[in-house]
Design a protein around this motif. Sequence first.
Motif: not given
Length: 223
Positions: A96-100, A121-125, A172-174
């Motif tokens: 998810x971070x790569x795609x973010x 999804x925050x849990x995945x990130x 930071x996003x989290x």
Amino acid sequence: MNKLLSIRELQKSKWPGLLQQTFGDNLVSAFLHGECLMEGFDALRSPWTISCILKESRAAEISAVRGLSKQAHNENIMFRHFFTPSEIVKTLDEFPLDYLHIANKSIALCGIQPFAGFIPQKDSLRRQCFRELTGTSFLLRQQLANAEKAKDIVRICSETAKSVLPLLYGAYFLKTGNYPENHKQVYDMFPQLNGVPNGRNAESIEKASARFAEALDEIINGI
């Protein structure tokens, strides 16, 4: 060698047309992303990175780009990833971070804007950030344990600070639910990792490196 030195040059070059011609209807998107869109990028020293989303990514389809490899090298372009929509869907929870990063730091050269509106999804990130930051911490401790000179410690911490920065964007996003606008926003939240250990002597550098490693572990524990 005729290097392309700006995004505008690249957009106005033959490359958007070449990519569309090479992949034809199989091309969904060809886009710039990665370090080349981050502050501090120097096109004289590092390449523009282009990835593609293809309807089909079998070897036969991807091999079509080989005819452009020499030209790409001469003009400072490197091809990175070739995705399909189905592969993206299957790996959203893994990367998810790569795609973010792509969703927020990419420029389409042809086709659609990739990952427009993507929110992980925050849990995945959280899992990915924890996994990769922990791996970085393990490696840092191993390298510091084997460092022989103060200058080696400084180099190790400098390399770690550079490699960990994209992961701090995820952290930071989290914490905020927003993608940071720049490195300064990230370091305002994680000031302890802004800069590398230094000092007047080996002892002070050693202590600074220990604080650096501890700061990284504190961020991991807070994820």
